[in-house]
Scaffold this motif. Structure first.
Motif, PDB file in Angstrom:
ATOM      1  N   GLU A   1       0.767  -1.219   0.143  1.00 57.54           N
ATOM      2  CA  GLU A   1      -0.001  -0.043  -0.153  1.00 57.54           C
ATOM      3  C   GLU A   1       0.783   1.374  -0.029  1.00 57.54           C
ATOM      4  OE1 GLU A   1      -0.091  -1.657   4.282  1.00 57.54           O
ATOM      5  OE2 GLU A   1       0.099  -2.441   2.488  1.00 57.54           O
ATOM      6  N   ASP A   2       2.251   1.087   0.084  1.00 59.11           N
ATOM      7  CA  ASP A   2       3.064   2.319   0.218  1.00 59.11           C
ATOM      8  C   ASP A   2       3.621   2.818  -1.114  1.00 59.11           C
ATOM      9  OD1 ASP A   2       2.711   2.484   2.867  1.00 59.11           O
ATOM     10  OD2 ASP A   2       4.438   1.730   3.371  1.00 59.11           O
ATOM     11  N   PHE A   3       3.599   2.002  -2.302  1.00 65.03           N
ATOM     12  CA  PHE A   3       4.041   2.116  -3.440  1.00 65.03           C
ATOM     13  C   PHE A   3       2.875   1.860  -4.619  1.00 65.03           C
ATOM     14  CE2 PHE A   3       5.593  -1.990  -3.129  1.00 65.03           C
ATOM     15  CZ  PHE A   3       5.417  -2.468  -4.398  1.00 65.03           C
ATOM     16  N   GLY A   4       3.258   2.295  -5.644  1.00 64.37           N
ATOM     17  CA  GLY A   4       2.423   2.083  -6.700  1.00 64.37           C
ATOM     18  C   GLY A   4       3.173   2.039  -8.244  1.00 64.37           C
ATOM     19  N   VAL A   5       2.584   1.644  -9.237  1.00 66.83           N
ATOM     20  CA  VAL A   5       3.134   1.561 -10.486  1.00 66.83           C
ATOM     21  C   VAL A   5       2.392   2.321 -11.430  1.00 66.83           C
ATOM     22  CG1 VAL A   5       4.586   0.459 -12.300  1.00 66.83           C
ATOM     23  CG2 VAL A   5       4.692  -0.538  -9.843  1.00 66.83           C
ATOM     24  N   THR A   6       2.664   3.298 -12.420  1.00 69.15           N
ATOM     25  CA  THR A   6       2.050   3.811 -13.337  1.00 69.15           C
ATOM     26  C   THR A   6       2.757   3.964 -14.576  1.00 69.15           C
ATOM     27  OG1 THR A   6       0.551   5.989 -13.679  1.00 69.15           O
ATOM     28  CG2 THR A   6       2.881   6.158 -12.452  1.00 69.15           C
ATOM     29  N   ALA A   7       2.013   4.691 -15.418  1.00 66.78           N
ATOM     30  CA  ALA A   7       2.421   4.688 -16.936  1.00 66.78           C
ATOM     31  C   ALA A   7       3.662   5.666 -16.874  1.00 66.78           C
ATOM     32  CB  ALA A   7       1.651   5.031 -18.071  1.00 66.78           C
TER      33      ALA A   7
ATOM     34  N   ALA B   1      -2.123  -1.195 -22.799  1.00 66.82           N
ATOM     35  CA  ALA B   1      -3.188  -1.068 -23.241  1.00 66.82           C
ATOM     36  C   ALA B   1      -3.528   0.323 -24.016  1.00 66.82           C
ATOM     37  CB  ALA B   1      -4.251  -1.511 -22.378  1.00 66.82           C
ATOM     38  N   ASP B   2      -2.662   1.240 -23.577  1.00 63.45           N
ATOM     39  CA  ASP B   2      -2.489   2.700 -23.727  1.00 63.45           C
ATOM     40  C   ASP B   2      -2.258   2.966 -25.193  1.00 63.45           C
ATOM     41  OD1 ASP B   2      -2.567   5.326 -24.272  1.00 63.45           O
ATOM     42  OD2 ASP B   2      -2.163   5.945 -22.105  1.00 63.45           O
ATOM     43  N   LYS B   3      -2.980   3.399 -26.116  1.00 60.48           N
ATOM     44  CA  LYS B   3      -2.445   3.751 -27.581  1.00 60.48           C
ATOM     45  C   LYS B   3      -1.386   4.896 -27.601  1.00 60.48           C
ATOM     46  CE  LYS B   3      -6.287   6.609 -28.867  1.00 60.48           C
ATOM     47  NZ  LYS B   3      -5.502   7.982 -28.890  1.00 60.48           N
ATOM     48  N   ASP B   4      -1.480   5.783 -26.769  1.00 61.28           N
ATOM     49  CA  ASP B   4      -0.511   6.878 -26.765  1.00 61.28           C
ATOM     50  C   ASP B   4       0.787   6.655 -25.648  1.00 61.28           C
ATOM     51  OD1 ASP B   4      -1.985   8.626 -27.922  1.00 61.28           O
ATOM     52  OD2 ASP B   4      -3.176   9.229 -26.303  1.00 61.28           O
ATOM     53  N   VAL B   5       1.062   5.191 -25.486  1.00 58.83           N
ATOM     54  CA  VAL B   5       2.174   4.587 -24.743  1.00 58.83           C
ATOM     55  C   VAL B   5       2.796   3.734 -26.012  1.00 58.83           C
ATOM     56  CG1 VAL B   5       2.978   3.329 -23.051  1.00 58.83           C
ATOM     57  CG2 VAL B   5       1.251   4.875 -22.513  1.00 58.83           C
ATOM     58  N   ILE B   6       3.983   4.245 -26.338  1.00 55.77           N
ATOM     59  CA  ILE B   6       4.614   3.458 -27.573  1.00 55.77           C
ATOM     60  C   ILE B   6       5.800   2.919 -27.206  1.00 55.77           C
ATOM     61  CG2 ILE B   6       5.629   3.800 -29.828  1.00 55.77           C
ATOM     62  CD1 ILE B   6       3.672   6.422 -30.019  1.00 55.77           C
ATOM     63  N   PRO B   7       5.814   1.556 -26.925  1.00 54.01           N
ATOM     64  CA  PRO B   7       7.230   0.840 -26.465  1.00 54.01           C
ATOM     65  C   PRO B   7       8.480   0.954 -27.449  1.00 54.01           C
ATOM     66  CG  PRO B   7       5.295  -0.734 -26.097  1.00 54.01           C
ATOM     67  CD  PRO B   7       4.564   0.584 -26.922  1.00 54.01           C
ATOM     68  N   THR B   8       9.603   1.187 -26.788  1.00 47.81           N
ATOM     69  CA  THR B   8      10.527   1.698 -27.943  1.00 47.81           C
ATOM     70  C   THR B   8      11.554   0.476 -27.946  1.00 47.81           C
ATOM     71  OG1 THR B   8      10.036   4.107 -27.596  1.00 47.81           O
ATOM     72  CG2 THR B   8      12.400   3.374 -28.112  1.00 47.81           C
ATOM     73  N   VAL B   9      12.091   0.005 -29.033  1.00 45.59           N
ATOM     74  CA  VAL B   9      13.154  -0.819 -28.981  1.00 45.59           C
ATOM     75  C   VAL B   9      14.347  -0.294 -29.445  1.00 45.59           C
ATOM     76  CG1 VAL B   9      13.834  -3.089 -30.037  1.00 45.59           C
ATOM     77  CG2 VAL B   9      11.472  -2.785 -29.419  1.00 45.59           C
ATOM     78  N   MET B  10      15.325  -0.311 -28.698  1.00 48.72           N
ATOM     79  CA  MET B  10      16.576   0.566 -29.259  1.00 48.72           C
ATOM     80  C   MET B  10      17.234  -0.368 -30.266  1.00 48.72           C
ATOM     81  SD  MET B  10      18.081   2.314 -25.754  1.00 48.72           S
ATOM     82  CE  MET B  10      18.075   0.915 -24.624  1.00 48.72           C
ATOM     83  N   PRO B  11      18.023   0.272 -30.918  1.00 45.96           N
ATOM     84  CA  PRO B  11      18.714  -0.409 -32.401  1.00 45.96           C
ATOM     85  C   PRO B  11      19.808  -1.429 -31.964  1.00 45.96           C
ATOM     86  CG  PRO B  11      19.469   1.795 -31.923  1.00 45.96           C
ATOM     87  CD  PRO B  11      18.374   1.766 -30.963  1.00 45.96           C
ATOM     88  N   THR B  12      19.415  -2.493 -31.047  1.00 44.53           N
ATOM     89  CA  THR B  12      20.325  -3.264 -30.933  1.00 44.53           C
ATOM     90  C   THR B  12      20.874  -4.298 -31.870  1.00 44.53           C
ATOM     91  OG1 THR B  12      18.441  -4.772 -30.389  1.00 44.53           O
ATOM     92  CG2 THR B  12      19.185  -3.758 -28.573  1.00 44.53           C
ATOM     93  N   TYR B  13      20.196  -4.258 -33.227  1.00 45.32           N
ATOM     94  CA  TYR B  13      20.724  -4.819 -34.277  1.00 45.32           C
ATOM     95  C   TYR B  13      22.175  -4.385 -34.653  1.00 45.32           C
ATOM     96  CZ  TYR B  13      18.968  -0.734 -36.539  1.00 45.32           C
ATOM     97  OH  TYR B  13      18.638   0.554 -37.137  1.00 45.32           O
TER      98      TYR B  13
END
Length: 420
Positions: free
Chosen positions: A275-281, A359-371
């Motif tokens: 109850e002392d911490f949370g996780v958000t976008a 689930a949020d369309k305005d949150v865009i996961p970013t893959v770094m150029p590890t190739y």
């Protein structure tokens, strides 16, 4: 006939002796006591199922792992199986050091149960599975509810401006700071997330291969991080902090915000009440979007291994549904098997922040150029040195951006030239 029987018995005994002497080397590089304990537990099951085979687990401290593993390789101490971070995959796959797992995956009963993302990322180099991911690391924002309440902050920040204001309020409390900055090993993710979020775009390169990292938007993001530190909104010694330090900074109540993957839950949940911490976008930028990094790691087989079939059996044990879910419950990554979604563990409130992001369309996961072959050095050496210089005021944000852009442009243009 007696001679034939004797010869057969001798051959059988010799084969048994060879099996008893079979020794595999397994290297882990994203190391912590909890991870090593879990790894050895799963390895013990493999050893029990393969009598006469022992596995030597070699644990390299993450902050020094890149250099230490390179030293091992140069000395000819090459393991059979190794934990492969996404940022190293291109380097070692393109050097011919990794064995293709495609022949094994084509026959494995659990291949069809893997998520599409796992197979896609495992085949990041030449569309060949030189690594089988064991889990995904998506950044979200941890926040300390008690510190925010004490500082008069009503809710976790939703925007970058909110984040600065909340950090300023917390930093006015004696001995407290807003943000657990990761200025040392592994710190590139933060710079990339905030840089892309201020730029409103997570594109790393233009079509001609030139880097975008010294564009106006990215420079704003890099400047934002530097200003946060210079204004005292992050602990002074955080310029050198790595994973263990930022996580400890959060659960000890030194700072109110921490951007991290689910693996940080392990230490935090052990030391803080739920109850002392949370996780958000992650907070959103001027464009209304945010770009949290998504990374992954997995297991690779070294092409120099003299026991490839046995090495695959070890990977099977680590990557099968039972081993994979056991591993990820202790390490905090999101599993690669579709069946994991049915596990009650992942439907608990502690994972809500990450699933909200997905689930949020305005949150865009970013893959770094590890190739890029050169990316491992960039992430684990160049980026650390230069970003620390910028935090300490030895170089300007523009100089930091130009150094990064110059290095990445050369790497990308080389990559594009080789593809022709």
């Amino acid at each position: 006939m007696r001679k034939l029987i004797t010869a057969t018995l001798l051959a059988t005994l010799m084969a048994g002796s060879a099996l008893a002497d079979t020794r595999l080397k397994l290297v882990e590089v994203i190391t912590s006591p909890e991870r090593t304990e879990t790894l050895k537990s799963i390895v013990a099951k493999f050893e029990a199922a393969n009598p006469g085979t022992t596995v030597e687990v070699i644990s390299l401290p993450w902050g020094e792992a890149f250099q230490k593993f390179a030293t091992m390789v140069s000395a000819g101490e090459i393991p059979d199986v190794m934990e492969m971070p996404d940022t190293w995959l291109s380097l070692y796959a393109n050097n011919g050091m990794l064995e293709s797992l495609e022949p094994y995956l084509s026959k494995w009963e659990h291949t069809s149960g893997l998520t599409e993302r796992a197979l896609e990322l495992g085949r990041d180099v030449n569309d060949t599975a030189y690594m089988l991911p064991y889990g995904f690391y998506l950044r979200a924002m941890f926040y300390n509810k008690k510190l925010l309440a004490e500082a008069g902050v009503a809710e976790p920040p939703k925007t970058m401006d909110d984040f600065v204001k909340a950090s300023e309020a917390v930093s006015k409390l004696p001995g407290k700071a807003g943000y657990c900055l990761r200025g040392g090993p592994g710190g590139l993710n933060g710079w990339v997330m905030f840089g892309a979020t201020m730029a409103g775009d997570n594109k790393f390169f233009n079509e001609d291969g030139t880097s975008t990292m010294n564009s106006e938007g990215w420079i704003k993001g890099l400047t934002w991080v530097i200003d946060l530190y210079k204004k005292g909104l992050a602990p002074k010694d955080s310029v050198n902090w790595g994973f263990n330090e930022i996580v400890a900074g959060f659960y000890s109540g030194t700072c109110a915000f921490l951007d991290q993957d689910p693996d940080a839950l392990i230490a935090i949940a052990q030391r803080m009440k739920s109850e002392d911490f949370g996780v958000t976008a992650m907070p959103k930028g001027p464009s209304g979007k945010t770009f949290p990094t998504i990374g992954y790691a997995g297991w690779s087989m070294l092409s120099a291994s003299q026991n490839k079939d046995l090495s695959w059996k070890l990977i099977e044990t680590l990557e099968g549904p039972e081993g994979n879910i056991e591993w990820n419950k202790r390490t905090g990554a999101l599993p690669v098997h579709k069946s994991a979604e049915k596990d009650p563990f992942y439907s608990s409130p502690q994972f809500k922040g990450w699933f909200d992001e997905l689930a949020d369309k305005d949150v865009i996961p970013t893959v770094m150029p590890t190739y890029l072959e050169e990316f491992a050095f960039f992430k684990d050496s160049l980026a650390i040195k230069t970003s620390q210089e910028a935090l300490l005021g030895d170089i300007t944000p523009e100089e930091l951006a130009n150094q990064w852009a110059d290095y990445l442009t050369k790497a990308q243009q080389k990559y594009l030239a080789n593809k022709k």
